[in-house]
Design a protein around this motif. Structure first.
Motif, short mmCIF file in Angstrom:
data_model
loop_
_atom_site.label_atom_id
_atom_site.label_comp_id
_atom_site.label_asym_id
_atom_site.label_seq_id
_atom_site.Cartn_x
_atom_site.Cartn_y
_atom_site.Cartn_z
N LEU A 143 0.82 -1.21 0.00
CA LEU A 143 0.00 0.00 0.00
C LEU A 143 0.86 1.26 0.00
CD1 LEU A 143 -2.86 -1.01 2.46
CD2 LEU A 143 -3.03 -0.69 0.01
N THR A 144 2.05 1.15 -0.56
CA THR A 144 2.95 2.31 -0.54
C THR A 144 2.48 3.44 -1.43
OG1 THR A 144 4.26 1.23 -2.24
CG2 THR A 144 4.98 0.95 0.04
N SER A 145 1.47 3.19 -2.27
CA SER A 145 0.96 4.26 -3.12
C SER A 145 0.08 5.24 -2.35
CB SER A 145 0.16 3.67 -4.29
OG SER A 145 -0.94 2.93 -3.80
N ARG A 146 -0.33 4.87 -1.18
CA ARG A 146 -1.17 5.77 -0.38
C ARG A 146 -0.33 6.94 0.10
NH1 ARG A 146 -5.75 2.54 2.95
NH2 ARG A 146 -6.34 1.10 1.31
N ARG A 147 -0.90 8.16 -0.05
CA ARG A 147 -0.10 9.33 0.25
C ARG A 147 -0.87 10.37 1.03
NH1 ARG A 147 4.53 9.17 1.14
NH2 ARG A 147 4.79 11.36 0.65
N SER A 148 -1.49 9.99 2.15
CA SER A 148 -2.10 10.99 3.01
C SER A 148 -2.15 10.46 4.44
CB SER A 148 -3.52 11.35 2.53
OG SER A 148 -4.42 10.31 2.80
N ALA A 149 -2.42 11.38 5.37
CA ALA A 149 -2.55 11.03 6.78
C ALA A 149 -3.92 11.47 7.26
CB ALA A 149 -1.46 11.71 7.60
N LEU A 150 -4.55 10.64 8.07
CA LEU A 150 -5.87 10.94 8.62
C LEU A 150 -5.72 11.24 10.11
CD1 LEU A 150 -8.99 10.94 8.07
CD2 LEU A 150 -8.97 8.57 8.90
N VAL A 151 -6.22 12.41 10.54
CA VAL A 151 -6.24 12.75 11.96
C VAL A 151 -7.67 12.59 12.46
CG1 VAL A 151 -5.96 14.60 13.66
CG2 VAL A 151 -4.32 14.36 11.81
N TRP A 152 -7.83 11.74 13.45
CA TRP A 152 -9.14 11.49 14.03
C TRP A 152 -9.23 12.25 15.35
CZ3 TRP A 152 -10.74 6.07 16.32
CH2 TRP A 152 -12.07 6.13 16.78
N PHE A 153 -9.94 13.38 15.34
CA PHE A 153 -10.16 14.15 16.56
C PHE A 153 -11.19 13.43 17.45
CE2 PHE A 153 -8.48 17.71 14.03
CZ PHE A 153 -7.71 18.38 14.97
N ARG A 154 -10.98 13.52 18.78
CA ARG A 154 -11.93 12.92 19.71
C ARG A 154 -12.14 13.87 20.89
NH1 ARG A 154 -10.22 7.53 19.01
NH2 ARG A 154 -8.72 7.56 20.70
N ASP A 155 -11.41 13.65 21.98
CA ASP A 155 -11.50 14.53 23.16
C ASP A 155 -10.33 15.50 23.18
OD1 ASP A 155 -13.77 13.15 23.95
OD2 ASP A 155 -12.66 11.75 25.20
N ASP A 156 -9.89 15.93 22.03
CA ASP A 156 -8.74 16.84 21.89
C ASP A 156 -9.09 17.93 20.88
OD1 ASP A 156 -8.91 15.07 19.77
OD2 ASP A 156 -6.75 14.98 19.44
N LEU A 157 -10.17 18.65 21.14
CA LEU A 157 -10.74 19.56 20.15
C LEU A 157 -10.03 20.90 20.15
CD1 LEU A 157 -14.51 18.67 20.69
CD2 LEU A 157 -12.82 17.58 19.20
N ARG A 158 -8.76 20.86 19.78
CA ARG A 158 -7.92 22.06 19.74
C ARG A 158 -6.80 21.84 18.72
NH1 ARG A 158 -6.16 18.99 24.07
NH2 ARG A 158 -3.92 18.58 24.09
N LEU A 159 -6.19 22.95 18.33
CA LEU A 159 -5.03 22.88 17.45
C LEU A 159 -3.73 23.03 18.23
CD1 LEU A 159 -6.26 25.08 14.44
CD2 LEU A 159 -6.60 22.63 14.85
N ASP A 168 -0.93 22.71 21.21
CA ASP A 168 -0.44 21.62 22.06
C ASP A 168 -1.21 20.33 21.81
OD1 ASP A 168 1.35 20.50 23.90
OD2 ASP A 168 -0.12 20.67 25.52
N ASN A 169 -1.31 19.98 20.56
CA ASN A 169 -1.97 18.74 20.19
C ASN A 169 -0.93 17.83 19.53
OD1 ASN A 169 -3.52 16.66 19.02
ND2 ASN A 169 -5.30 18.00 18.88
N PRO A 170 -0.33 16.92 20.30
CA PRO A 170 0.75 16.10 19.74
C PRO A 170 0.30 15.23 18.58
CG PRO A 170 0.08 15.29 21.91
CD PRO A 170 -0.58 16.62 21.72
N THR A 171 -0.97 14.85 18.59
CA THR A 171 -1.50 14.03 17.50
C THR A 171 -1.48 14.81 16.20
OG1 THR A 171 -2.93 12.87 19.06
CG2 THR A 171 -3.52 12.75 16.73
N LEU A 172 -2.01 16.02 16.23
CA LEU A 172 -2.04 16.86 15.03
C LEU A 172 -0.64 17.24 14.60
CD1 LEU A 172 -3.64 18.48 12.95
CD2 LEU A 172 -3.79 20.34 14.62
N THR A 173 0.22 17.56 15.56
CA THR A 173 1.60 17.94 15.23
C THR A 173 2.31 16.80 14.53
OG1 THR A 173 1.72 19.49 17.09
CG2 THR A 173 3.80 18.66 16.19
N ALA A 174 2.12 15.57 15.03
CA ALA A 174 2.78 14.41 14.41
C ALA A 174 2.31 14.22 12.97
CB ALA A 174 2.51 13.16 15.23
N ALA A 175 1.02 14.40 12.75
CA ALA A 175 0.50 14.25 11.39
C ALA A 175 1.05 15.33 10.47
CB ALA A 175 -1.02 14.29 11.42
N LEU A 176 1.06 16.57 10.95
CA LEU A 176 1.51 17.68 10.11
C LEU A 176 3.01 17.61 9.82
CD1 LEU A 176 -0.52 20.64 11.68
CD2 LEU A 176 -0.99 19.41 9.54
#
Length: 497
Positions: free
Chosen positions: A12-28, A30-38
């Motif tokens: 599946l190396t042709s896939r070229r995007s990242a999905l961020v699933w927000f849950r109980d972290d509704l902010r931009l 200090d969001n390590p999840t979003l930072t890692a994706a970006l």
């Protein structure tokens, strides 16, 4: 504990995007999840799923649903400002995340960890589904200072008393500095997913629309959280240690709903109060007391992780034999509506109903009254709070109710029965809190406002108060109720000896 990262399968190396699933972290911010994706180098697409289809997890209460709707609207607007595609979907998380990952051509999915057993089980199922399709999953701690399993007793097991837990947590060093809020330049936009309008989730009341008073009090969302933090630092932190038990003063942070939905992180708060101390806005004592309150939240999640049925079972099993009274419908109704005849209790329950929030000291008072004056099972009160609090939290709500009941970890002794009159006189000495929420008593002098049944007739007439008509008589005699509660506790002790 699952690994944060799983390898990408080669087909599946042709896939070229990242999905961020927000849950109980509704902010931009200090969001390590979003930072890692970006910072992954992949185009990023964001998703929120309102999962009311998966059996098991406790459904959000009405007040929390209202808050969630506002917070999602704020997050959607913030994502638009930085060019991050954001979609909202409704349905089974396992199905929705897999479909979104397929549509986005995702080779990686990022999310922040959740800690109640039901939600963790959903996350495990989603991870298994994605991994089977070759999608790498990375999860992060975006909600706590420490993971619940990181702080341990010397034996390696969980800690069941707060003080040693907090000492152990504090030996682990300062929490990391908050991550910066991403800017538009940080975003490589991924595919735009289809979804539903937030209004279509049906989170807000319509007929009747009871949320008008909530709108007057709160501004949910990350922007509102940032403003609330600054306001607390400027107006509430100084004197916090001394005044936080006073419901008649604006002396608490009111950060609980913002922490609950992740509009602000505990790391941001930890470092914000440190900055305030350095700038002379608060004393070390104020800062340490505030951090201790963050610590109780951490301890509650520590307990929830190790004892997942915290909200449904007595932590101390001997309380399974406690002789609760069959709830009298009129007593339950009077407590919920703030018509018990005890002014500090009634003020608290009306504050809860009108604002979706309740001062922490008053939470203890009203909980003690339900449990010990009325002998109603703590789970009955916990359930009401779950429905009416904007900050209803899987861990805090249950741990705090069990603390008051005496059935929990590090619990208050059962024989500690709060006297609502004395509590009112001590923490609302001028009666201003009662006057704010029990207006029918507003003309009573401070001397009598917490015990109107003792006031002379001429005082009551001058204040326009008639017990049993304009304001209820006490539904129980506190001293009789206290003796009954202590007798029930003695019976429990004898049975478990």
């Amino acid at each position: 504990m699952r690994s944060d990262t799983k390898p990408i399968t080669s087909h599946l190396t042709s896939r070229r995007s990242a999905l961020v699933w927000f849950r109980d972290d509704l902010r931009l911010g200090d969001n390590p999840t979003l930072t890692a994706a970006l910072t992954s180098g992949l185009p990023v697409t964001a998703l929120y799923i309102f999962d009311d289809a998966t059996p098991g997890p406790r459904a959000l209460g009405a007040a929390s649903r209202w808050w969630l709707a506002q917070s999602l609207k704020s997050l959607a607007a913030d994502c638009t400002k930085i060019g991050l595609p954001f979609a909202v979907r409704r349905g089974s998380a396992k199905t929705m995340v897999a479909e979104a990952a397929e549509e986005a051509g995702a080779e990686a999915a990022f999310w922040s960890r959740r800690y109640s057993a039901d939600l963790s089980n959903i996350d495990a199922a989603v991870e298994e589904e994605l991994s089977a399709k070759g999608v790498r999953v990375e999860s992060f701690n975006a909600s706590l200072l420490r993971e619940p399993w990181e702080v341990k007793a010397k034996t390696g097991g969980p800690l069941k008393v707060f003080s040693p837990y907090w000492r152990a947590a504090n030996t682990m060093g300062e929490p990391a500095a908050p991550l910066p809020r991403p800017k538009k330049a940080d975003v490589i936009a991924g595919p735009t997913l289809g979804g539903v309008e937030i209004e279509a989730l049906g989170l807000e009341p319509t007929t009747p629309d009871w949320a008008g008073s909530l709108r007057e009090v709160w501004t949910p969302g990350e922007t509102g959280a940032v403003e609330a933090v600054e306001r607390f630092l400027e107006e509430g932190l100084k004197g916090y240690a001394e005044n936080r038990d006073r419901p008649d003063m604006e002396a608490t942070s009111r950060m609980s709903p913002r922490l609950r939905f992740g509009e602000v992180s505990p790391r941001q708060l930890w470092h914000a109060v440190e900055r305030a101390k350095e700038e002379g806005m608060a004393t070390s004592r104020d800062v340490e007391k505030f951090r201790t309150e963050l610590g109780w939240r951490e301890f509650s999640y520590h307990l929830l992780h190790h004892f997942p049925d915290l909200s449904t079972r007595n932590f101390q099993e001997r309380f399974d034999a406690f002789p609760w009274s069959p709830p009298k419908p009129e007593h339950r109704r009077a407590w919920r509506k703030g018509l018990t005849g005890y002014p500090i209790v009634d003020a608290g329950m009306r504050q809860l109903w009108t604002t979706g929030w309740l001062h922490n000291r008053v939470r203890m008072i009203v909980a003690s009254f339900l449990i010990k004056d009325l002998l109603i099972d703590w789970r009955d009160g916990e359930d009401w709070f779950w429905d009416t609090l904007v900050d209803a939290d899987h861990a805090n709500n249950a741990a705090s109710w069990q603390w008051v009941a005496g059935s929990g970890a590090d619990a208050a002794p059962y024989f500690r029965v709060f006297n609502p009159t004395l509590q009112g006189q001590k923490f609302d000495p001028n009666g201003d809190y009662v006057r704010a929420f029990v207006p029918e008593l507003s003309k009573l002098p401070a001397k009598w406002i917490h015990m109107p049944w003792e006031a002379p007739g001429e005082v009551m007439r001058a204040a326009g108060v008639t017990l049993g008509k304009t304001y209820p008589e006490p539904i129980v005699d506190h001293y009789v109720a206290r003796d009954r509660a202590l007798a029930a506790f003695a019976k429990l002790k004898a049975a478990s000896a």
